[in-house]
Design an enzyme around this catalytic site. Structure first.
Site, mmCIF file in Angstrom:
data_model
loop_
_atom_site.group_PDB
_atom_site.id
_atom_site.type_symbol
_atom_site.label_atom_id
_atom_site.label_comp_id
_atom_site.label_asym_id
_atom_site.label_seq_id
_atom_site.Cartn_x
_atom_site.Cartn_y
_atom_site.Cartn_z
ATOM 1 N N GLU A 90 21.151 47.347 25.825
ATOM 2 C CA GLU A 90 21.728 46.535 26.893
ATOM 3 C C GLU A 90 21.110 46.892 28.239
ATOM 4 O O GLU A 90 20.722 48.033 28.481
ATOM 5 C CB GLU A 90 23.243 46.762 26.954
ATOM 6 C CG GLU A 90 23.954 46.237 25.709
ATOM 7 C CD GLU A 90 25.472 46.394 25.766
ATOM 8 O OE1 GLU A 90 26.156 45.430 25.408
ATOM 9 O OE2 GLU A 90 25.966 47.460 26.150
ATOM 10 N N CYS A 103 19.950 47.951 35.882
ATOM 11 C CA CYS A 103 20.231 49.205 35.197
ATOM 12 C C CYS A 103 19.667 49.067 33.784
ATOM 13 O O CYS A 103 20.049 48.155 33.054
ATOM 14 C CB CYS A 103 21.745 49.426 35.163
ATOM 15 S SG CYS A 103 22.229 50.850 34.166
ATOM 16 N N CYS A 110 22.187 57.537 22.038
ATOM 17 C CA CYS A 110 21.982 58.750 22.844
ATOM 18 C C CYS A 110 22.519 59.921 22.034
ATOM 19 O O CYS A 110 23.515 59.783 21.321
ATOM 20 C CB CYS A 110 22.760 58.626 24.158
ATOM 21 S SG CYS A 110 22.636 60.082 25.226
ATOM 22 N N CYS A 114 28.349 63.183 25.343
ATOM 23 C CA CYS A 114 29.404 63.260 26.369
ATOM 24 C C CYS A 114 30.638 62.503 25.861
ATOM 25 O O CYS A 114 30.523 61.368 25.400
ATOM 26 C CB CYS A 114 28.935 62.653 27.687
ATOM 27 S SG CYS A 114 27.457 63.447 28.351
ATOM 28 N N CYS A 117 31.659 58.750 27.115
ATOM 29 C CA CYS A 117 30.628 57.721 27.224
ATOM 30 C C CYS A 117 30.422 56.958 25.908
ATOM 31 O O CYS A 117 30.245 57.566 24.852
ATOM 32 C CB CYS A 117 29.316 58.373 27.652
ATOM 33 S SG CYS A 117 27.982 57.189 27.879
ATOM 34 N N CYS A 331 29.514 51.795 34.247
ATOM 35 C CA CYS A 331 28.985 53.084 33.790
ATOM 36 C C CYS A 331 29.686 53.558 32.524
ATOM 37 O O CYS A 331 30.913 53.581 32.464
ATOM 38 C CB CYS A 331 29.196 54.162 34.849
ATOM 39 S SG CYS A 331 28.537 53.736 36.434
HETATM 40 N N1 SAH Z 1 22.138 60.060 30.180
HETATM 41 C C1 SAH Z 1 21.997 59.905 31.602
HETATM 42 C C2 SAH Z 1 21.949 58.464 31.991
HETATM 43 C C3 SAH Z 1 23.275 57.719 31.854
HETATM 44 S S1 SAH Z 1 23.692 57.228 33.444
HETATM 45 C C4 SAH Z 1 23.057 60.673 32.311
HETATM 46 O O1 SAH Z 1 23.901 61.256 31.660
HETATM 47 O O2 SAH Z 1 23.025 60.766 33.525
HETATM 48 C C5 SAH Z 1 25.279 56.701 33.271
HETATM 49 C C6 SAH Z 1 26.235 57.442 34.194
HETATM 50 O O3 SAH Z 1 27.548 56.993 33.886
HETATM 51 C C7 SAH Z 1 26.216 58.933 33.954
HETATM 52 O O4 SAH Z 1 26.489 59.613 35.131
HETATM 53 C C8 SAH Z 1 27.358 59.071 32.999
HETATM 54 O O5 SAH Z 1 27.820 60.387 32.935
HETATM 55 C C9 SAH Z 1 28.334 58.112 33.580
HETATM 56 N N2 SAH Z 1 29.374 57.725 32.647
HETATM 57 C C10 SAH Z 1 29.333 57.746 31.311
HETATM 58 N N3 SAH Z 1 30.479 57.308 30.784
HETATM 59 C C11 SAH Z 1 31.277 57.005 31.826
HETATM 60 C C12 SAH Z 1 32.587 56.472 31.920
HETATM 61 N N4 SAH Z 1 33.302 56.207 30.834
HETATM 62 N N5 SAH Z 1 33.081 56.257 33.157
HETATM 63 C C13 SAH Z 1 32.340 56.517 34.253
HETATM 64 N N6 SAH Z 1 31.097 56.998 34.223
HETATM 65 C C14 SAH Z 1 30.579 57.257 33.010
#
Ligand code: SAH
Length: 348
Positions: A90, A103, A110, A114, A117, A331
């Site tokens: 996406e 984006c 991945c 986390c 996510c 995000c």
């Molecule tokens: N893998 C990279 C790129 C992903 S960027 C990273 O971890 O930075 C996406 C951003 O959204 C990251 O900061 C991630 O931690 C954040 N993110 C992931 N899940 C989220 C959620 N449920 N709510 C808010 N931010 C989230």
């Protein structure tokens, strides 16, 4: 066979030499592939047929299939792109007053794990090639009929876990004869792979590095980000400080506020101590809930209080606007919804 869109100018030049073709053809082909976004060799009308046949014998030219397009109430668009091997990713197009930002994803899935996510559910399937990362920009811009000026590597995947391809992508995307997106208009987000942060620092690119911090201490960060066990906060901060020393660029720290977990004033105090006096900007994100996780977003009041505390104590902080929430484009909401979307097909 290699995707022609993975090649930079130097590689194309070498290939023309190998084909016994004049050097200027490399520039022409580069523009077709990187700027115009030719989806097949036949589109390259000013390239002689014989050279097109040579190219077709040696390379593929991939173009992703538009599987689904969703448009949110705020105008944000989410695209589901399918690649020829059946995998899909996406991308999200957002409109700001200063122009369009996209984006993009860097991997199918991945493996960072986390807990908050959606992108990491089902782990990583494969890396995207430099050309596939680029195609998200080219074909989104074409579909939406807009010029994209800013780029965030914040879609699905951990960019620094696909390091070589991402660096090659950065080289391609800022080429003047290609998408011509300035490095200062690009943000790369990482969950904190310290060895790669240092490698990136050595390249001294003028991109913005975003670091997904999300907790002010190891005790909390270990609970939500497995990467912290390999690279704990002390090491992460040391890598960030090396990055700043090398590039002189301010680092942006992402901090998703999770209700009752990392949103107390005590956490704000700890975060302040961690970042005070460093070249930092904090981006607070109210957690976007995903169905697979019980974690909840902080209240607007707690978010504001957290933000105010940091700003009052000298750490520049803003709250990120939540775009595309109604189409799961915010995000952490991007995922590999393969089957479901494939059956639905492209819609409006
Ligand atoms: N893998 C990279 C790129 C992903 S960027 C990273 O971890 O930075 C996406 C951003 O959204 C990251 O900061 C991630 O931690 C954040 N993110 C992931 N899940 C989220 C959620 N449920 N709510 C808010 N931010 C989230």
């Amino acid at each position: 066979m290699q995707n022609l869109r993975d090649l930079d100018k130097e590689a194309l030049l070498a290939q023309m030499e190998a084909f016994g073709q004049p050097a200027y053809r490399a520039g022409q082909i580069f523009k077709w592939v990187q700027k115009t976004g030719a989806a097949c060799f036949a589109e390259m009308t000013d390239i002689p047929k014989i050279l097109r046949a040579q190219l077709a014998g040696r390379f593929t030219l991939s173009a992703p299939q538009l599987l689904r397009r969703q448009i949110a109430r705020d105008g944000t668009r989410k695209y589901l792109w399918g690649f020829s091997d059946g995998n899909c990713v996406e991308s999200v197009l957002m409109r700001y007053t200063h122009g369009y930002t996209i984006c993009i994803s860097t991997q199918v899935g991945c493996r960072m794990g986390c807990v908050f996510c959606a992108s990491t559910i089902g782990s990583k399937i494969r890396d995207l090639t430099p050309g596939e990362i680029l195609e998200q920009i080219i074909f989104t811009a074409k579909d939406a009929g807009v010029q994209i000026s800013n780029l965030v590597l914040m879609g699905t995947g951990e960019p620094l876990d696909n390091y070589e391809n991402v660096v090659q992508f950065l080289r391609l995307v800022h080429d003047r004869d290609g998408q011509d997106i300035g490095l200062r208009h690009i943000s790369l987000s990482t969950c904190g792979l310290c060895d790669r942060i240092r490698e990136l620092a050595a390249l001294n690119l003028q991109i913005t590095l975003s670091v997904s911090l999300h907790a002010p201490n190891d005790m909390l960060r270990n609970q939500i980000m497995p990467v912290n066990r390999r690279w704990p906060i002390r090491e992460l901060m040391a890598a960030c400080s090396d990055y700043i020393a090398q590039t002189n660029r301010r680092i942006s720290y992402e901090y998703a506020l999770i209700r009752g977990f990392n949103d107390s004033i005590d956490c704000a105090r700890e975060l302040t101590a961690l970042l005070q006096g460093t070249l930092a900007h904090v981006n607070l994100i109210r957690l976007n809930p995903i169905t697979e996780s019980p974690l909840k977003p902080s209240t607007p009041q707690a978010t504001q209080a957290f933000c105010d505390y940091l700003n009052m104590h000298g750490v520049t902080t803003t709250v990120r606007r939540r775009l595309g929430f109604d189409i799961d484009a915010s995000c952490g909401q991007l995922r590999r919804k393969y089957q479901q979307n494939k059956e639905e097909g492209a819609d409006r």
